[in-house]
Each structure stands twice: as structure tokens, then as C-alpha cells.
Design a protein around this motif. Sequence first.
Motif, short mmCIF file in Angstrom:
data_model
loop_
_atom_site.label_atom_id
_atom_site.label_comp_id
_atom_site.label_asym_id
_atom_site.label_seq_id
_atom_site.Cartn_x
_atom_site.Cartn_y
_atom_site.Cartn_z
N ILE B 170 6.44 -31.04 -20.64
CA ILE B 170 6.67 -30.61 -22.02
C ILE B 170 8.01 -31.18 -22.50
O ILE B 170 8.82 -31.64 -21.69
CB ILE B 170 6.71 -29.06 -22.14
CG1 ILE B 170 7.74 -28.49 -21.13
CG2 ILE B 170 5.34 -28.46 -21.90
CD1 ILE B 170 8.30 -27.18 -21.53
N THR B 174 12.48 -29.25 -27.10
CA THR B 174 11.75 -28.14 -27.72
C THR B 174 11.97 -26.86 -26.92
O THR B 174 12.24 -25.79 -27.47
CB THR B 174 10.24 -28.45 -27.77
OG1 THR B 174 10.07 -29.78 -28.22
CG2 THR B 174 9.50 -27.49 -28.68
N LEU B 175 11.87 -26.99 -25.59
CA LEU B 175 12.04 -25.83 -24.72
C LEU B 175 13.45 -25.25 -24.88
O LEU B 175 13.61 -24.04 -25.06
CB LEU B 175 11.79 -26.23 -23.26
CG LEU B 175 12.03 -25.12 -22.23
CD1 LEU B 175 11.02 -24.00 -22.39
CD2 LEU B 175 11.99 -25.66 -20.80
N ALA B 178 13.92 -23.53 -28.31
CA ALA B 178 13.19 -22.26 -28.42
C ALA B 178 13.80 -21.19 -27.51
O ALA B 178 14.01 -20.05 -27.94
CB ALA B 178 11.72 -22.48 -28.07
N MET B 179 14.12 -21.57 -26.28
CA MET B 179 14.70 -20.58 -25.35
C MET B 179 16.03 -20.05 -25.88
O MET B 179 16.26 -18.84 -25.90
CB MET B 179 14.92 -21.21 -23.96
CG MET B 179 13.68 -21.33 -23.11
SD MET B 179 12.84 -19.76 -22.77
CE MET B 179 13.89 -19.04 -21.51
#
Lengths: 111, 230
Positions: B170, B174-175, B178-179
Motif C-alpha cells: 500500500i 497514504t498510511l 491517515a494514521m
Amino acid sequence: MSTTTKKRVPFRWVALGIAVVALLLAGVVSYYASANPDGLEYVAGKTGFLDRASEHGAADGPLAGYGTKGVDDARLSGGLAGVIGTVVVLVVAGGLVLLVRRRPTDSSDEA
Amino acid sequence: MHVPDGFLDAPTSIATGAVAVVAVGVALRGARRELDDKTAPLAGLVAAFVFATQMLNFPVGAGTSGHLMGGALAAVLVGPWTGVLCVSVVLIVQSLLFADGGITALGTNILLMAVTTVVVGWFVSRVLIKLLPKRVGLVAPAAAIGAFVSVPAAASVFTALYAIGGTADISLTTLATAMLGWHTLIGLGEGVITFLAVGAILSVRPDLVYAARGVIAERDLVIKAKEAVA
């Protein structure tokens, strides 16, 4: 702050207070907790790796998922699981602390 | 933030497991110096309180929720080493009894929620308590800020672990976004709960709050000095 020798609340009342609050939170209030996925689960779903989670090894346990197996009423099942968990954590953590303290610290053991 | 089995690959899980074992081992040694007649009876209760409060997911934005991690709270109340032990016990019980947090991910979860939140929460609270005027009333806000910062810190550590050993391909940006975004919001809840819990103990028995000891000692000195002058 003006009178420094205010009568102190005895420790046992503080301990009782924390225990009662913890049991109420786990046993009663937990029923009203949000059922939405938590931050990590939500992000995993959105970014596309939630399906990587595998079945939990203890998923068939009597308290798995914060419910009590064999108790149908959701409020009772969750509340009971919460109370049992709180007591187990209290005993395990309290016991661990006792063990850590019992080790001699004053003599030759201190490396 | 309980990581289930399968999110991280085996080598990463083994590595975090090893780090967790070392961390708990060091904490067992360090806790001996912290555990006295005040912290020892309190430690089990603090762990039980953290367990209970972790059941209370509060809604965050639309469709997600968060709950207390408790590392900063435990560290401020009973000391950082004992705090690591308290939250570790909570995580082990949750994983084995409640199937919350994977068994192979136990090391990861201890690293994220017992070690990272305690270290960051304790460090930030401690620095603030040292910098702020020595007033008992400022200990709870300092603890709250430490608690707030500890949650996005744990989210960052998870993102780093995922970059090393994540099992799905992924976008890491983005991770990370978002996290960090969601866990900054969840951190606000962590701060509020920590403020209330530390504030409650401070209001009845400030001497029981480990992080407030320096403040109380200094305040007593000032009072004694004033009495000596008068």
C-alpha cells in the motif's frame, strides 16, 4: 493551599475509589462505548490492508471479543467480561509488583 | 490500536517481540527503584483502571473511534518503569483472554502501547513539569499534553513498522497521513481522560502521583522557608 496540614484522605479510600470507578466503567459504561472500528482498523480498511488480519488464536475463548460465552444478554455478557478482565488485570499486575518488590534490593543482588 | 496477527510479517513480529522482551526485562529492574510504599499498592489499581478505560471507545469523526492507551497516565501516576509493566499486563490479558490484539503481534502491541506511549508521555510530561512553575495544579495539564503527544507518536511507530514489514503493498504516504491524522484526534481524548484521572488523584492525595513528587517537595520547602521567616 493556605492550610498545609489538611487532613489526608486515607489510602484505602483512594484505592476503593479507583477500583469502584474501574469496575463501573468496565462493567456498566462499556455497554455504551462506540462500536465503530478504532483508528488503526479504520485506516487499515481505508488503505486496503484490513483483510490481512488473520483469525485470532484465542478467538474461541470464553471471553473473546469482550463477551461472556453462554450469556445471551448483551449488556450482561459484556459487563461480566469487563468485570472479570478488570479483576484479572488487578490481580496479575498487583501480584507482579509484589514479586518485583520482594526481590532483595539492599544487598549483593544489586548489580 | 491493537494490531492483529497478519498485519506485519514474521521477521518484523519476531523483532518487535524481542524488543518487547528486553523492554519488559529492563522495566522489571527499573521498577524496583520506583516501587515504594506509595506506588506499589497503586500499580495494580492503575493497570485495572487502564484496562477498564480501554474498553470505552469514544467516537472520533465519522465511522471511527479511539480509546485510551494509558501509557502516559500510568507513567505519571506510578513511574515510567512501573507504567511499562502495568500497560504490558493489560495488553497480555487482552490478547490471551479477550482475543484483542494478535498473539504473534503481542510484541508489536507492547512496543506501540506500553513502551512508546510511556516513553513519549513520560518525557513530555516531565519536561513540562520541570519548565512550568512548580504548582501541583500544573501537573495534570502537563500529563494531558504528554498523553496527547504519545498517541500520534505510537501511530508513527506503527507506520514505520509497517514500512519495514507490512504484508500488503500500500502507499506508505497514504498510511502515514491517515494514521497521524486520526490518531492526533484520538490523542485529544487520551489527553482529556489523562487530565481527569491525574487531576482526580491530585485533588485528594497529590503525594500519590509519582510525577508530582518534585513539585510537592519544592512547594513544601517554600512553605517551610516562609514559616521560618514569619
